[in-house]
Design an enzyme around this catalytic site. Structure first.
Site, mmCIF file in Angstrom:
data_model
loop_
_atom_site.group_PDB
_atom_site.id
_atom_site.type_symbol
_atom_site.label_atom_id
_atom_site.label_comp_id
_atom_site.label_asym_id
_atom_site.label_seq_id
_atom_site.Cartn_x
_atom_site.Cartn_y
_atom_site.Cartn_z
ATOM 1 N N ARG A 25 0.817 -1.216 0.000
ATOM 2 C CA ARG A 25 0.000 0.000 0.000
ATOM 3 C C ARG A 25 0.851 1.267 0.000
ATOM 4 O O ARG A 25 0.423 2.307 0.497
ATOM 5 C CB ARG A 25 -0.979 0.019 1.180
ATOM 6 C CG ARG A 25 -2.058 -1.044 1.087
ATOM 7 C CD ARG A 25 -3.067 -0.903 2.217
ATOM 8 N NE ARG A 25 -4.058 -1.970 2.167
ATOM 9 C CZ ARG A 25 -4.761 -2.380 3.207
ATOM 10 N NH1 ARG A 25 -4.572 -1.832 4.399
ATOM 11 N NH2 ARG A 25 -5.646 -3.350 3.083
ATOM 12 N N ARG A 29 -2.680 6.651 0.348
ATOM 13 C CA ARG A 29 -3.124 7.773 1.157
ATOM 14 C C ARG A 29 -2.074 8.396 2.061
ATOM 15 O O ARG A 29 -2.302 9.449 2.629
ATOM 16 C CB ARG A 29 -4.330 7.331 2.001
ATOM 17 C CG ARG A 29 -5.558 7.067 1.148
ATOM 18 C CD ARG A 29 -6.686 6.460 1.946
ATOM 19 N NE ARG A 29 -6.401 5.066 2.294
ATOM 20 C CZ ARG A 29 -7.217 4.293 3.012
ATOM 21 N NH1 ARG A 29 -8.344 4.806 3.476
ATOM 22 N NH2 ARG A 29 -6.909 3.038 3.265
ATOM 23 N N ARG A 38 -6.426 12.430 -5.903
ATOM 24 C CA ARG A 38 -7.691 11.763 -5.589
ATOM 25 C C ARG A 38 -8.822 12.770 -5.376
ATOM 26 O O ARG A 38 -9.972 12.510 -5.741
ATOM 27 C CB ARG A 38 -7.478 10.899 -4.341
ATOM 28 C CG ARG A 38 -8.716 10.254 -3.772
ATOM 29 C CD ARG A 38 -9.223 9.094 -4.616
ATOM 30 N NE ARG A 38 -10.452 8.583 -4.043
ATOM 31 C CZ ARG A 38 -10.516 7.632 -3.103
ATOM 32 N NH1 ARG A 38 -9.398 7.083 -2.671
ATOM 33 N NH2 ARG A 38 -11.664 7.222 -2.634
ATOM 34 N N ASP A 75 -6.682 -2.968 -7.332
ATOM 35 C CA ASP A 75 -7.358 -3.557 -6.183
ATOM 36 C C ASP A 75 -7.628 -5.026 -6.489
ATOM 37 O O ASP A 75 -7.853 -5.387 -7.647
ATOM 38 C CB ASP A 75 -8.681 -2.836 -5.894
ATOM 39 C CG ASP A 75 -9.221 -3.162 -4.518
ATOM 40 O OD1 ASP A 75 -9.953 -4.177 -4.387
ATOM 41 O OD2 ASP A 75 -8.912 -2.444 -3.558
ATOM 42 N N TYR A 152 -15.128 -12.191 -0.097
ATOM 43 C CA TYR A 152 -15.824 -10.932 -0.390
ATOM 44 C C TYR A 152 -17.070 -11.166 -1.238
ATOM 45 O O TYR A 152 -18.107 -10.510 -1.041
ATOM 46 C CB TYR A 152 -14.888 -9.977 -1.122
ATOM 47 C CG TYR A 152 -13.929 -9.242 -0.219
ATOM 48 C CD1 TYR A 152 -14.382 -8.268 0.671
ATOM 49 C CD2 TYR A 152 -12.562 -9.505 -0.252
ATOM 50 C CE1 TYR A 152 -13.504 -7.585 1.501
ATOM 51 C CE2 TYR A 152 -11.676 -8.823 0.575
ATOM 52 C CZ TYR A 152 -12.159 -7.862 1.449
ATOM 53 O OH TYR A 152 -11.289 -7.193 2.271
#
Length: 348
Positions: A25, A29, A38, A75, A152
């Site tokens: 990651r 962010r 973003r 993703d 998921y």
């Protein structure tokens, strides 16, 4: 020709001058340049599905953090969407599937995706990224492990227990295997296409490995991961990262993967005898990066000493948390480079 091939050599089990380092990651962010980009977009999926933007975000940590590899910005849930099960990324909540897999008819409706037709935007992002990188560092491709994707698709969202998905394994194992078969076939084709597009190595993320019991993990996850690893080109290293699967290292040792990722609860000194000469990746606790620079440095050195000077790719034991100070990340990276070089010099 790669200008910095340290990570690729380590992933192949070769000797390196120092320990290579990257972060799961890392593109995201924690970086202000990511947040600025973003903020101009409609959401996460627009970023993932726009190749030029995904490439830009992929390269940001190479410039900002000086890591030894890029990982394509995407993703794991693009795979179920390509198979026909759409997801949404809900801000501050995570992924959500408006429809879930609940029956044999639901499985029958899913397709084995063609990566060029249904995931072409990821392949295009890899091609754009490769051109823009100009050989600076290797590019990592990735996909989710079939069990994690199934979890998921059946649960519909993140969960502490994934009890609906696990219930399927007990109540209808045959249906679970039918779904896993379709996911596995899609994933093999998808990762092969990523490699053809330019990925130098690939990683399989089994994020929810640790919620299965050992018998179910062997039946419903490890066997499919092994099949994925075996289907990759022999000259492309494969990393398996299965969070919480402390009971499965002997299984991973038998797989044709070159690197095994460890979460922060594992001691590499315990794992090494189980996996032979495979490369280990990890495994600093992401929360260690909340410490002072001195604390981050000390924790990083302790981690490096546990792994030893070779057959190690430095990383965190999971993805970097979004509120982490990038300056602490830089301390981690710089310490890996400096101390691992010193470790090798001490051995010389």
């Amino acid at each position: 020709m790669l200008k910095n091939d340290l990570l690729l050599r380590a992933a192949r089990g070769e000797q390196t001058e120092r320990t290579p380092v990257w972060l799961m990651r890392q593109a995201g962010r924690i970086l202000p340049e990511y947040r600025a980009l973003r903020a101009k977009l409609s959401g996460f999926k627009e970023l993932v599905e726009t190749p030029d933007l995904a490439a830009e975000v992929t390269i940001q940590p190479i410039d900002a953090l000086d890591v030894d590899a890029a990982i394509i910005f995407s993703d794991i849930l693009v795979v179920p969407e390509a198979m026909g099960l759409t997801y949404e990324m809900v801000e501050a909540r995570g992924p959500l599937f408006p429809q879930t897999v609940q029956s044999a008819a639901d499985v029958d409706r899913l397709r084995v995706a063609d990566p060029h037709e249904h995931l072409g935007y990821v392949l295009d992002a890899i091609k754009v990224t490769k051109r823009a990188l100009g050989g600076r560092v290797p590019l990592i491709g990735f996909a989710g492990a079939p069990w994690t994707i199934l979890a998921y698709m059946v649960e519909g969202h993140g969960s502490k227990t994934f009890s609906k998905a696990r219930r399927l394994l007990f109540q209808d194992p045959e249906l679970a295997h039918r779904l896993l078969r379709k996911i596995t076939d899609t994933t093999i084709a998808y990762l092969q296409a990523q490699i053809e597009a330019g990925a130098n190595l690939v990683q399989v993320f089994d994020s929810w490995a640790g919620i299965l019991n050992p018998q179910h993990y062997q039946e419903f996850s490890a066997r499919y991961i092994a099949e994925i690893c075996a289907a990759m080109p022999a000259d492309t290293p494969v990393t398996v990262f299965a969070k919480g699967a402390f009971f499965a290292y002997s299984d991973f040792a038998q797989m044709p993967c070159r690197t095994i990722g460890l979460d922060w609860n594992e001691d590499p000194r315990t794992v090494r005898p189980l996996v032979g000469n495979k490369t280990l990746q990890g495994n600093l606790d992401p929360c260690a990066l909340y410490g002072s620079p001195e604390q981050v440095r000390a924790a990083t050195i302790a981690m490096l000493e546990r792994f030893g000077p070779q057959h190690h790719i430095a990383n965190l034991g999971h993805g970097v948390y979004p509120d982490t100070n990038p300056e602490r990340v830089k301390v981690f990276i710089e310490t890996v480079k400096e101390h691992s070089l010193r470790m090798r010099q001490d051995l010389a």
